[in-house]
Structure formats: structure tokens, C-alpha cells
Design an enzyme around this catalytic site. Structure first.
Site, PDB file in Angstrom:
ATOM      1  N   ASP A  94      30.232  41.396  36.091  1.00  0.00           N
ATOM      2  CA  ASP A  94      30.937  40.739  37.181  1.00  0.00           C
ATOM      3  C   ASP A  94      29.875  39.996  37.980  1.00  0.00           C
ATOM      4  O   ASP A  94      28.692  40.340  37.975  1.00  0.00           O
ATOM      5  CB  ASP A  94      31.725  41.720  38.044  1.00  0.00           C
ATOM      6  CG  ASP A  94      32.835  40.995  38.831  1.00  0.00           C
ATOM      7  OD1 ASP A  94      32.804  39.754  38.884  1.00  0.00           O
ATOM      8  OD2 ASP A  94      33.707  41.671  39.388  1.00  0.00           O
TER       9      ASP A  94
HETATM   10  C1  BGC Z   1      35.399  38.763  40.647  1.00  0.00           C
HETATM   11  C2  BGC Z   1      35.822  38.531  39.212  1.00  0.00           C
HETATM   12  C3  BGC Z   1      35.795  37.066  38.907  1.00  0.00           C
HETATM   13  C4  BGC Z   1      34.397  36.515  39.196  1.00  0.00           C
HETATM   14  C5  BGC Z   1      34.274  35.038  38.927  1.00  0.00           C
HETATM   15  C6  BGC Z   1      34.075  38.085  40.952  1.00  0.00           C
HETATM   16  O1  BGC Z   1      33.780  38.172  42.295  1.00  0.00           O
HETATM   17  O2  BGC Z   1      35.320  40.146  40.895  1.00  0.00           O
HETATM   18  O3  BGC Z   1      37.106  39.055  39.005  1.00  0.00           O
HETATM   19  O4  BGC Z   1      36.152  36.836  37.576  1.00  0.00           O
HETATM   20  O5  BGC Z   1      34.112  36.732  40.572  1.00  0.00           O
HETATM   21  O6  BGC Z   1      35.106  34.283  39.728  1.00  0.00           O
END
Ligand code: BGC
Length: 738
Positions: A289
Site C-alpha cells: 500500500d
Molecule cells: C490506499 C489504497 C490505494 C492507494 C493508491 C492508499 O492510500 O490505502 O487503497 O489503492 O492509496 O491510491
């Protein structure tokens, strides 16, 4: 102790943006190269590579790579400057860039080009479908497959081949801010819906990414909370849906931010290697993540975290060379990770392509119609006393529409799932459009309760639209200043403080519902909203979720009876919040037990306000003639259950038949019952259908932590079938496993 700053990708960007805008962000913006098209690389490779062929090619490619090229495959290509210029692009030009990573022109390796979800593709303009929780409430796998199909096409039209929008975290508690991104509280239902989305997306050679692996279900503490869980709860409750995604050949998994048993999910070898690779044979690649999902290069590599996203912070030569020299990690591990990434990309670009993907696909008329259909099939009629609904358009001269949310964006939060539709039909617009002058629509935003009462009094019927919006729940976006107390910081989204309506909405309903008995309360939100204190004051309540860009039209069609509501709750709405597991938004560590949602209430013998699987229709369905094709089965058998469902009313409707298995004869600790099948069927007035559902005996196993194995108990099992999890409404039979 290191203090982790709660800050998201967007927040960092906002801060940097301000500076960069002053210092020439506009110049940066103009220099951003457009994303390369990954599929243009197909010409360098044979068509339709099998996994084995792609794997062999990848091994060869890895052998030709420099160390830096290997790291190029293992890291997102963004820099902090890209984030800033990307934000200039988002905020100033309303253009959302696709994030491309891992292109290697020398070796003809395509990049993956990332876009987010799940309520649509997160690009400049796309269809905004109802949120995943609403789609969970459709209980309609074919429909979710069609949503996935549309998302896959839109992703390709936008130049993306990697869709990070399959959120399958279990809804342990409905106060979770990102509840709207997942499908519900039950692992079986969640897994089946997630797999439908994955299959729909991946048929367009877009790699789907299931996230956030694992145990991510508290938003405001996501960067720090340590989730402790015992082995049975982990295996039986928190992981089965991820296993289903892997069995469906999901191309990628995104690890979670939180810790699991003391170790960050992105550094967690037990989750990423022992279970995911060694037990489940996952062939795809794992990404972190974003930004805080990986904090230590060597730990990530030892865990099996393949790609650091969205930029190279820890998988750098500076951090990894010393670890290689000391023997903490080996080059073989790195080669293995690169091989997994490259083979998956090759597999996807060389597969046969069902069609061309023109720009016009994005938010096309067809996809908007699909968004409407999903919204109509997702709204859950919670109460309908004396068949108050549907309203007859001819029967009313005036309709009051009350509530700020009737006239605002109701598509969901503004975090990473924020999808940008070309337009939104608000609830007010939907009702006005439906009236088309045939009755008067009087709007009152409800901010002044006295004035709202007067509006309610003078109309023939009243539609209230109350609930939540992006400020109140969703991905947590905050200024994240560690020096400022959390309550004084700018922020939006995050977890809910409780499951009630907000105080003003409650007061509005309590004071104004009594002045006009002809009312429907429409609830907007990403998960359970408790209705205590005011539900006796209205004849009808409709849970509309965040219903997507066509929500207002869906609402009008349901309220006036052009569409018969068929949504069923994918979660439990309790009578009291204490009936649910402990939840706290700001927390350092928490224990996740074996029971939550309906399994917890069943166990404690507590009646919910609205049970899991519950939802009313304008018609009635009767269940009869429950039959099992066998009464005794063996461990590897499949058993078939059939039941007759009859639409006893005058209106066509859809019913979700739910199959639960009861474990009351077990000698070990087990839930009272578990969902093990569901099917949505359309029935004309007076029509009867025989619905047949399989029970795969293996799916009844429990995880024995002592033997570290799934085991099927040899005993009598109950089969419970009906239109919700409510015990007294379920038909019952039984069978034995020898
Ligand atoms: C979120 C993810 C997301 C990623 C990219 C993160 O902060 O937890 O779910 O896919 O950002 O946008």
C-alpha cells in the site's frame, strides 16, 4: 518510539503542491510524459503466453538485468516531484494521471499502469457506480461481473492495465470509515462478490489487485494499529475471501498498512509467503500500500513484498546493498520477485484482447445505464408499514424533499476511490425529473428544522434524505500535523464516532416526521446506520448507500414503484452498538475475535434491528419444498439443495435466496450458522421457481490450529434456507457427513 505521522498520499501531495505551485509546478506539469501503453509491447512477444512460457521468458529476462533494472521492476516509478505535478494535474487541470511503473524499453518489458477504484476507474472522467457496499447489497454476482467488465473496459480506455480497486477487507465493524469500499461482513459473500469483480475486470487483460491484505478495518489507525488474531479467526474469518481471490487467479495483491501480530503487513512473511505463496500457490505479484506500506527494504524482501509503491524509497541500492553484503537478503530472493512481476505483466499483455478501447467507453451511456441498474438493485427497503410505498405519482399533488444530502454529491468519499463522473443525478434531481411537472417538488435543505417542518406540513408526501458524506466517513485525509491534537486538525473522512445518524439529522427527523405521516426516510452512507429514536415515526425507510452517479433516478424509480426494491443488507444493523465487537478509531493495538456481525449476535442470542441478508420488496416471496438430493455424504462430496420460491404478490420482483449451514451438533466452538450459498432470481407475479444450490462439503471445514489443517467434522449439519438470516423465517432440513 517512532511517531508515525498519519498522512496520506493526497495530503503529502497537497502540502508539496502549495510549495511547488509557487515554485513553478505548472512548468513541471507541462513536462510530465504521458503514460506508455503497456499493450503496445505485445508485438515483441508471442501471442497468448501460458504462465509457464511467461515464466521461462521472465527467468531469461532477469538473467539479463542489471541490479538497477531489477529494482526498476520492484518499485513504482513516481518521484515526489511526480506526485506534486500529478496533484497540479488533479487540482488545477482536473486530470488524473495513470501511474506507470516498471517499463524497460531495452528488454521490451511493459510497465503496469495503475488506476484505483472500486466505485469506478479513478481517472479524469469515468462512470461512478454505486460503492462496493451497495453492490454487496445487490447479492448479484452476474451484475457485479458486468460492473467489473465495464471497469475493465474503462481502465483500458484510460490507458490502465492494473486496477487497484478490489477491496475485500471484511467489515468487522460498520464504523470503519472505508466500509463503503468493501462488500460486507460475511467472508463467503465478500469473496464471491470480489471474485465476480475480478473476473469482469481481468477479462480485459487488466490486472486486478485485491487489497488490503490483511485485517485492515480501522481507518484512522491504519498506519500504526497492531491487530492480534488467533489462528482460527484468521483462517476462517479474515482470510477466506483473499483465498477465493487467489483461486480465481487474481493478478495481484496489495498488502495492508497495519500490523498483524506485531509485524507490518508489508513485512509479514507469514502472510505474504507462508500463506499466500506456499499454501495458496499465488502466482501473481504483491505490491505495498502506498508510501507507508513498506518501511524497510530488507524486511520487505524477506517477507515477499514484490513491488514498493508508488515510488522507490526502500528498494534502493543504498538500502539493499548493505543487506545483500551482510547476507540479510540474497540476490536469489530479488530475482524471484522480479520474475513474478515480469511474468504476470507478460501474461496479461499477450492474452487475446476482446476489443478496442476507445475513449468514448469512459462513462458511456451503456455504463451509466448499468450504474442505474446497480443502484436500483442495491437499495434496501428496511421498513414499509402498511405498504406505504410505492407512492403513486398520480396520487400526490406535492412532494417535499428535505435534507442537505438530497441536493449534493452522494457518490462517496474523496480518498483514493474518488471517481469523477461527468455528472451526478442527485436525489432531488431524480425526483424532479420523475415528476416532470406532474406534481410539485418542494425542496428544503433541512438546516432550519422549523422551516423543514413547515415544508413537510404543506406537502402530500415527504422524502427525507439524511446520512453521511465524504467529510464524515471514508479514507482519512488529514493535515497530519503531529504537533496538533487530532481534534484540531483539518481532516475529512475517517471512521464514524457511532452508528447513529448525525445529531442534526436525528433532531430533524424526530421533530418533523410527526407533522406528516406520509414519509420515506432515505439513508445515505457506506455501512450500517442505526434507526433507533425515530424509526417508529415513519412508515418507510430506504437504505440507499452511496448510490453512484445515477442514484437520484434510481431513488425515484423505487419510490414510485417503477422498480421493485431488491437489495438485502450485506451487514447486520444492531439494536445497540454494544452488541457488536469493540471498535475504536484511534488505537495502537486491538484483538480481533472469532465472532462479529451476525455470527456474534447469533451466538449471544441477540436480535438485531435488521438482520444480515434482510430487505423488503413490494411483493412477497414464499419458500416451500426444501429438498436435499442426499442425506448422507462423504468428505469430498457435493450435495444439492433445492427449494421452491413463489412470488405471491402482484408485482415482478427479485429475491435473493440464502443458504446457511447450522453447526449445532459440533463438539467444538463454531458459529450457530454460516452463509454457504446465495442466488438472486427474478420472479413474475404468482411465478414459482425451483432454486438449486450446491453445498461443497469441503466448504464446511474448520481450521484446526493444532494440526494446522482444515478438517471436516463428521456429524449432522442443518441446512437453513430463506430470504434473510433471520432464524424464524428459514426453512430447515439436515444431512450427515460420514
Ligand atoms: C490506499 C489504497 C490505494 C492507494 C493508491 C492508499 O492510500 O490505502 O487503497 O489503492 O492509496 O491510491
Amino acid at each position: 518510539m517512532k511517531k508515525f505521522i498519519k498522512i496520506t498520499f493526497i495530503t503529502i501531495g497537497v502540502a508539496i503542491l502549495v510549495v511547488l505551485l509557487l515554485a513553478g509546478g505548472l512548468i513541471l506539469y507541462t513536462s510530465v510524459a504521458p503514460s506508455p501503453d503497456p499493450h503496445s509491447y505485445a508485438e515483441y512477444w508471442p501471442d497468448r503466453l501460458t504462465l509457464q512460457e511467461a515464466d521461462e521468458i521472465s527467468v531469461d529476462l532477469v538473467s539479463q538485468m542489471t541490479f538497477e533494472e531489477k529494482l526498476g521492476q520492484m518499485t513504482g516509478d513516481m518521484s515526489f516531484l511526480d506526485i506534486a505535478s500529478g496533484l497540479t494535474s488533479v487540482l488545477v487541470f482536473e486530470k488524473i494521471p495513470i501511474v506507470a511503473s516498471g517499463e524497460n524499453e531495452r528488454l521490451n518489458i511493459p510497465p503496469f499502469t495503475f488506476t484505483d477504484g472500486p466505485r469506478g476507474v479513478v481517472v479524469t472522467e469515468a462512470t461512478a457506480f454505486p460503492v462496493a457496499m451497495a453492490r454487496g447489497a445487490t447479492w448479484d454476482r452476474d451484475l457485479e461481473f458486468r460492473v467489473g467488465d465495464a471497469i475493465g473496459k474503462e481502465a483500458r480506455a484510460a490507458g490502465a492495465n492494473y486496477f487497484g480497486g478490489v477491496c475485500i477487507n471484511l467489515l468487522r465493524h460498520p464504523a470503519w470509515g472505508r466500509a463503503q469500499e468493501t462488500f460486507g461482513e460475511d467472508p463467503w459473500h465478500l469473496g464471491k462478490m470480489g471474485v465476480s469483480l475480478i473476473n469482469g475486470v481481468q477479462q480485459h487483460n487488466v490486472m486486478a489487485c485485491a487489497k488490503h491484505y490483511a485485517l485492515n478495518s480501522i481507518e484512522e489507525s491504519r498506519f500504526k494499529v497492531d491487530v492480534t488474531v488467533d489462528e482460527r479467526a484468521l483462517r476462517e474469518v479474515y482470510l477466506p475471501h483473499f483465498k477465493m481471490a487467489v483461486d480465481a487467479d487474481v493478478a495481484s495483491i496489495m498488502s495492508a498498512y497495519n500490523k498483524v501480530r506485531g509485524e507490518f503487513a508489508g513485512h509479514n512473511r507469514y502472510l505474504l509467503t507462508d500463506i499466500l505463496r506456499n499454501e495458496w500457490n499465488f502466482n501473481g505479484f504483491v505490491t505495498s500500500d502506498w508510501l507507508f506500506g513498506l518501511r524497510d527494504g530488507a524486511k520487505g524482501i524477506n517477507a515477499g513484498m514484490d513491488v514498493e509503491m508508488p515510488l522507490q524509497e526502500h528498494y534502493t541500492p543504498e538500502e539493499l546493498h548493505p543487506a545483500l553484503e551482510s547476507g540479510e537478503i540474497s540476490i536469489d530472493q530479488i530475482d524471484e520477485m522480479v520474475r513474478r512481476v515480469v511474468r504476470t505483466k507478460l501474461l496479461y499483455i499477450t492474452n487475446s484482447d476482446p476489443q478496442e478501447y476507445a475513449d468514448e467507453i469512459l462513462a458511456s451511456e451503456e455504463h451509466q445505464q448499468l450504474a442505474l441498474e446497480v443502484a436500483e438493485k442495491s437499495m434496501v427497503l428496511l421498513k414499509n408499514e402498511d405498504d406505504f410505498l410505492p407512492l403513486s405519482a398520480r396520487g400526490i399533488g406535492s412532494l417535499a424533499v428535505i435534507g442537505e444530502l438530497a441536493d449534493s454529491d452522494h457518490t462517496g468519499d474523496r480518498g483514493s476511490s474518488g471517481t469523477h463522473p461527468p455528472h451526478i443525478i442527485t436525489m432531488l434531481e431524480g425526483l424532479q425529473e420523475y415528476s416532470n411537472g406532474s406534481f410539485e417538488v418542494i425542496y428544503n435543505d433541512g438546516s432550519d428544522i422549523e422551516s423543514a417542518k413547515q415544508t413537510a406540513e404543506r406537502a402530500d408526501a415527504v422524502v427525507y434524505v439524511v446520512g453521511y458524506k465524504s467529510e464524515d466517513e471514508g479514507e482519512y485525509i488529514t493535515s497530519g500535523d503531529p504537533e496538533v491534537a487530532p481534534e484540531n486538525q483539518w481532516g475529512e473522512g475517517g471512521d464514524r464516532p457511532d452508528l447513529f445518524l448525525k445529531p442534526h439529522d436525528r433532531d430533524l427527523l424526530i421533530e418533523s416526521l410527526p407533522v406528516n405521516q406520509n414519509s420515506v426516510v432515505t439513508l445515505i452512507g457506506g455501512s450500517a446506520i442505526m434507526t433507533n429514536n425515530w424509526d417508529q415515526l415513519t412508515p418507510s425507510i430506504l437504505m440507499a448507500w452511496y448510490p453512484g452517479m445515477m442514484g437520484g433516478r434510481a431513488l425515484a424509480n423505487i419510490i414510485f414503484g417503477d422498480v421493485n426494491p431488491s437489495g438485502k443488507l450485506p451487514l447486520t444493523i444492531p439494536e445497540e452498538e454494544d452488541h457488536l465487537p469493540f471498535f475504536q478509531a484511534d488505537i495502537d493495538s486491538i484483538y480481533y475475535g472469532y465472532y462479529h456481525g451476525y455470527t456474534l449476535l447469533d451466538k449471544e442470542n441477540i436480535e438485531p434491528a435488521y438482520p444480515f441478508g434482510f430487505g423488503l420488496s413490494y411483493t412477497n416471496f414464499e419458500y416451500s419444498n426444501l429438498q436435499l438430493d442426499k442425506k448422507q455424504v462423504e468428505e469430498n462430496d457435493t450435495l444439492w439443495v433445492s427449494v421452491d420460491v413463489t412470488n405471491t404478490g402482484d408485482m415482478t420482483g427479485e429475491e435473493t435466496v440464502q443458504l446457511y449451514i447450522g453447526f449445532e451438533n459440533s463438539t467444538i466452538e463454531r458459529p450457530v450458522k454460516l452463509l454457504r450459498g446465495f442466488e438472486k432470481e427474478r420472479l413474475n407475479p404468482r411465478q414459482s421457481k425451483t432454486i438449486t444450490l450446491p453445498i461443497v462439503v469441503e466448504d464446511l471445514a474448520w481450521y484446526n490450529p493444532e494440526n494446522r489443517a482444515w478438517e471436516v467434522e463428521k456429524m449432522q449439519y442443518s441446512v437453513l434456507i430463506g430470504g434473510s438470516s433471520q432464524p424464524e423465517k428459514l426453512l430447515r432440513s439436515d444431512f450427515g457427513i460420514r
